[in-house]
Design a protein around this motif. Structure first.
Motif, short mmCIF file in Angstrom:
data_model
loop_
_atom_site.label_atom_id
_atom_site.label_comp_id
_atom_site.label_asym_id
_atom_site.label_seq_id
_atom_site.Cartn_x
_atom_site.Cartn_y
_atom_site.Cartn_z
N SER A 48 -22.19 23.77 -27.78
CA SER A 48 -23.50 23.23 -28.11
C SER A 48 -24.07 23.86 -29.37
CB SER A 48 -24.46 23.46 -26.95
OG SER A 48 -24.64 24.86 -26.74
N PHE A 49 -23.81 25.14 -29.57
CA PHE A 49 -24.28 25.81 -30.79
C PHE A 49 -23.08 26.48 -31.44
CE2 PHE A 49 -26.11 29.19 -33.35
CZ PHE A 49 -27.10 28.50 -34.01
N SER A 50 -22.60 25.88 -32.49
CA SER A 50 -21.40 26.40 -33.16
C SER A 50 -21.80 27.44 -34.19
CB SER A 50 -20.64 25.25 -33.84
OG SER A 50 -19.56 25.76 -34.57
N PHE A 51 -21.09 28.58 -34.15
CA PHE A 51 -21.31 29.65 -35.12
C PHE A 51 -20.30 29.58 -36.26
CE2 PHE A 51 -23.32 31.23 -31.34
CZ PHE A 51 -24.40 31.95 -31.79
N THR A 52 -19.42 28.58 -36.26
CA THR A 52 -18.31 28.59 -37.20
C THR A 52 -18.77 28.50 -38.65
OG1 THR A 52 -18.12 26.19 -36.89
CG2 THR A 52 -16.71 27.59 -35.54
N TYR A 53 -19.83 27.72 -38.91
CA TYR A 53 -20.26 27.53 -40.30
C TYR A 53 -20.85 28.81 -40.89
CZ TYR A 53 -19.97 22.83 -38.38
OH TYR A 53 -19.55 21.71 -37.75
N PRO A 112 -20.20 25.27 -54.00
CA PRO A 112 -20.64 24.04 -53.32
C PRO A 112 -20.22 23.99 -51.85
CG PRO A 112 -18.90 23.55 -54.90
CD PRO A 112 -19.33 24.95 -55.16
N LEU A 113 -19.06 24.57 -51.54
CA LEU A 113 -18.65 24.61 -50.14
C LEU A 113 -19.61 25.44 -49.30
CD1 LEU A 113 -14.75 24.91 -50.37
CD2 LEU A 113 -16.09 22.95 -49.60
N LEU A 114 -20.16 26.50 -49.89
CA LEU A 114 -21.14 27.31 -49.17
C LEU A 114 -22.38 26.49 -48.83
CD1 LEU A 114 -20.99 30.72 -51.11
CD2 LEU A 114 -20.20 30.27 -48.79
N PHE A 115 -22.82 25.65 -49.76
CA PHE A 115 -23.99 24.80 -49.48
C PHE A 115 -23.67 23.76 -48.39
CE2 PHE A 115 -25.15 26.29 -53.76
CZ PHE A 115 -26.44 26.72 -53.51
N ILE A 116 -22.44 23.23 -48.40
CA ILE A 116 -22.04 22.26 -47.38
C ILE A 116 -22.04 22.93 -46.00
CG2 ILE A 116 -20.13 20.85 -46.54
CD1 ILE A 116 -19.40 20.31 -49.47
N LEU A 117 -21.49 24.15 -45.92
CA LEU A 117 -21.47 24.87 -44.65
C LEU A 117 -22.88 25.19 -44.16
CD1 LEU A 117 -18.50 27.30 -45.37
CD2 LEU A 117 -18.51 25.43 -43.73
N ALA A 118 -23.75 25.54 -45.10
CA ALA A 118 -25.14 25.82 -44.72
C ALA A 118 -25.81 24.57 -44.17
CB ALA A 118 -25.91 26.36 -45.92
N LEU A 130 -24.30 22.01 -42.67
CA LEU A 130 -23.73 21.74 -41.35
C LEU A 130 -24.32 22.67 -40.29
CD1 LEU A 130 -19.99 21.18 -42.33
CD2 LEU A 130 -21.65 19.45 -41.63
N GLN A 131 -24.59 23.93 -40.67
CA GLN A 131 -25.18 24.86 -39.71
C GLN A 131 -26.60 24.43 -39.35
OE1 GLN A 131 -23.41 27.72 -38.39
NE2 GLN A 131 -25.05 27.28 -36.94
N VAL A 132 -27.34 23.92 -40.32
CA VAL A 132 -28.68 23.40 -40.05
C VAL A 132 -28.60 22.22 -39.09
CG1 VAL A 132 -30.71 22.28 -41.06
CG2 VAL A 132 -29.67 24.25 -42.20
N MET A 133 -27.60 21.36 -39.28
CA MET A 133 -27.42 20.22 -38.38
C MET A 133 -27.15 20.68 -36.95
SD MET A 133 -27.84 17.40 -40.03
CE MET A 133 -27.04 16.22 -38.96
N LEU A 182 -29.08 21.46 -31.40
CA LEU A 182 -29.37 22.32 -30.26
C LEU A 182 -30.76 22.06 -29.71
CD1 LEU A 182 -28.74 24.76 -28.41
CD2 LEU A 182 -29.62 26.22 -30.22
N PHE A 183 -31.76 21.98 -30.59
CA PHE A 183 -33.14 21.86 -30.13
C PHE A 183 -33.51 20.43 -29.76
CE2 PHE A 183 -33.33 25.98 -32.12
CZ PHE A 183 -34.18 26.68 -31.29
#
Length: 679
Positions: free
Chosen positions: A264-269, A298-304, A306-309, A314-315
């Motif tokens: 439900s809450f992925s820490f991978t990103y 740019p990959l760092l921004f993409i991962l960030a 996805l983490q926001v998503m 979750l909420f």
């Protein structure tokens, strides 16, 4: 449509097993083990994956026998098809005993959410839900739901199995008594003993690594330790989340039920982001490999993003429903980032790269390659203990993270050793340079020592002279006070001799005030201009009384001048006023006047002008008045010496200028004294 064709294909290629209508029991059974529900169950899979479909619509759907081998294979295909799946099972249990009520457990084992409904006497009733996404209320309700069948009744049950991840366990069910269910749980725990032993140990190591490196960051403020500590801490949280349903820890808050779900809450990103920040810090990738860094940013921004998503998911409680291949595509930024970091490490010239490279490759193999594939290639042909170990992907994720972080910790230790060696080399070089500089400086110091000694002697001499000047200034100030008082007493004596008691009393009153001011002012090296002028005014009033009011005086002060703030030496003006009265005015029968004017020339320079209309200095010298000679020989001399000492002591440029005044015909018309002093 495609699902239906696949089902028809398997249905046509393999015969269906005989489907039993109902599980018949005569009262409470005594079972040695659980009864599989597959021979008695019908199967329906909701192709939309909608968990909100009402039971009234589900009953109208076409259920097929669950026990056929073709359905089992069809079910395995469903596992590969999507990430959200809803499967409905229905089965009947009949109690033929006339008086005994049956109490059983329907055990579904590991699934996200299982919901149980019953139908008796034509009435549908919702019983309960449990599973990995629900809080643990009782150990028996983790994977099981109670069934109660009264005597001479038949209950039809509907079970909804909802899963939101790539499935790792088939949809099945078993009927247990309480004793057999407890025995099955004990057997399951026994089969998981290696997982129970290894997983907590790995999780504990992740926590210790995080705490240790965070303490190192506090000590030396090196961001490499901070990134490592955060990376290890989030790895610990992720493993705790994955271990929560397996170990029945119950870390599921009521306000966030989805937190109990293993994904439900992925820490991978964010783990991937911290992984990159740590390696870029140790290997200086932005500076040494700018080409790779231009791809990484740019990959760092993409991962960030996805983490926001994930946080939003979750909420809101809404899990992303898509095909299973979405998870592979969703993980592509992390996979690509891992490959870029491996390439950057290989290309790096750092002495730490062997430790970093080993850790990265192990992590890449376990977390990115092995663990996700376990969801598609389930091993069911192993022993129960090995099967429990091999079919639990988090154990391999934890192994990969622990091994990588251990290698990274070795790299940090090696880095500290290299820094220490570099510091020692720098210190040795610096020591050699210091010795050379010391020899050079020793010669310079020896040459400068004589000059410094000479300067020190001069400073001592100057200090001595300054102290001596201060002592002389105190002595002169002490001389002024008795001389001034002596002159005042002479005036009092005159009134007493003339029997003018009233004037003598008035004079004594003024004299007492003057004495008080003189005593107060004599204690300080400097007094305010206001106090000095007050004492001077009292003195001239007393002299005017002695001259029978033949003496007129005025004191004029610049309006812009604040007499409360300006300070001058005490009794500086009185000797000059006294000299004007005794030398210039006492020989004039008609008397005369004294005018004192104070002006401020500049911000720190004061000018005091004393003008009298007496007989002038030349005429006074001819008369050779004894009193005047005494005054001049003492008061004027002492005041001149004081001004000279003030210039020497305070490095000022105070000076006194005396001018003779004449009228239009060239006759003496008085004297002007101009005093300039720094304030």
């Amino acid at each position: 449509m495609r699902s239906f064709l696949i089902f028809v294909f398997f249905l046509a290629t393999q015969p269906l097993l005989a489907q039993k209508a109902s599980l018949e029991l005569y009262g409470q059974p005594k079972l040695a083990r659980g009864i599989s529900i597959e021979p008695y169950a019908l199967f329906y899979e909701n192709p939309s994956g909608d968990t909100t479909q009402p039971l009234s619509e589900v009953i109208k759907q076409s259920f097929i026998p669950f026990a056929s081998s073709s359905v089992a294979k069809y079910h395995n295909i469903l596992q590969m098809k999507r990430t959200s799946q809803v499967v409905w099972l229905q089965f009947k249990i009949t109690n033929t005993h006339p008086a005994d009520t049956i109490h059983l457990w329907y055990v579904h084992w590991a699934h996200a959410v299982a919901s149980l409904y019953s139908e008796a006497n034509g009435r549908l009733t919702y019983l309960e839900s449990n599973g990995l996404c629900t809080p643990v209320k009782d150990p028996l309700t983790i994977f099981g739901m109670p069934l109660v069948i009264p005597p001479h009744t038949t209950h039809r049950y509907f079970v909804r199995i909802a899963d939101y991840i790539v499935l790792m366990y088939p949809v099945t069910g078993t009927i247990h008594t309480t004793q057999t269910y407890q025995a099955a749980l004990l057997t399951d725990n026994s089969n998981n003993k290696w997982v129970f032993f290894l997983m907590p140990m790995l999780i504990g190591c992740l926590l210790l690594m995080s705490l240790y490196t965070f303490f190192q960051y506090i000590l030396n403020r090196d961001k490499a330790f901070l990134f490592y500590a955060l990376y290890a801490a989030l790895a610990f949280c992720w493993m705790m989340e994955l271990a929560n349903p397996r170990f029945h820890l119950g870390f599921v808050p009521s306000f966030l039920p989805w937190l109990g779900h293993p994904t439900s809450f992925s820490f991978t990103y964010i783990l991937s982001i911290l992984h990159v920040l740590f390696l870029s810090r140790l290997l200086s990738i932005p500076a040494e490999q700018p080409g790779i860094w231009r791809v990484v940013r740019p990959l760092l921004f993409i991962l960030a993003f996805l983490q926001v998503m994930v946080v939003v998911q979750l909420f809101t409680g809404i899990l992303i429903k898509s095909t299973a291949w979405y998870f592979l595509i969703d993980g592509l930024p992390g996979v690509l980032m891992g490959l870029l970091m491996i390439i950057a490490t290989i290309r790096s010239k750092s002495k730490l790269k062997i430790y970093l490279l080993v850790g990265e490759i192990i992590l890449y193999f376990y977390v990115i390659a092995v663990s996700p594939l376990q969801g598609y290639f389930l091993r069911l042909d192993l022993s129960p203990q090995l099967q429990a170990f091999m079919n639990f992907p988090p154990i391999f994720m934890a192994l990969g993270l622990f091994t990588e972080l251990f290698c990274f910790l070795l790299a940090l230790a090696k880095r500290n050793k290299l820094i220490e060696v570099e510091k020692n080399n720098l210190q040795q070089n610096y020591t050699g340079q210091l010795e050379t500089e010391l020899t050079k400086r020793t010669n310079e110091i020896e040459q400068q020592s004589l000059q410094l000694e000479k300067q020190h002697a001069e400073q001592l001499q100057l200090s001595f002279e300054q102290k001596l000047s201060e002592i002389e200034m105190s002595a002169l100030r002490a001389q002024m006070n008795p001389h001034f008082i002596f002159n005042c007493l002479n005036s009092i004596k005159l009134y007493t001799t003339d029997n003018e008691s009233a004037k003598a009393a008035d004079y004594l009153t003024k004299f007492s005030r003057l004495i008080r001011l003189v005593l107060e002012n004599s204690r300080s090296e400097k007094v305010t201009l206001k106090n000095e002028l007050e004492a001077l005014a009292l003195y001239m009033e007393m002299e005017a009384m002695r001259f029978k009011n033949k003496l007129n005086f005025t004191i004029e002060t610049d309006p812009a001048l604040d007499t409360d703030l300006v300070e001058i030496p005490p009794l500086l003006l009185q000797p000059y006023v006294e000299n004007a009265i005794w030398h210039g005015l006492m020989h004039k029968k008609e008397g005369g006047s004294v005018h004192v004017k104070i002006t401020q020339l500049k911000a720190e320079r004061l000018q005091i002008t004393i003008i009298d209309d007496g007989i002038g200095r030349a005429r006074a010298a001819e008369l050779k008045s004894k009193s005047a000679i005494a005054g001049k020989s003492f008061g004027m001399k002492v005041t001149g010496e004081r001004i000279a000492l003030i210039n020497h002591l305070y490095k000022t440029n105070a000076n006194v200028q005396v001018n003779d005044l004449t009228d239009a015909e060239g006759n003496a018309a008085g004297t002007e004294v101009v005093i300039e002093i720094l304030i």
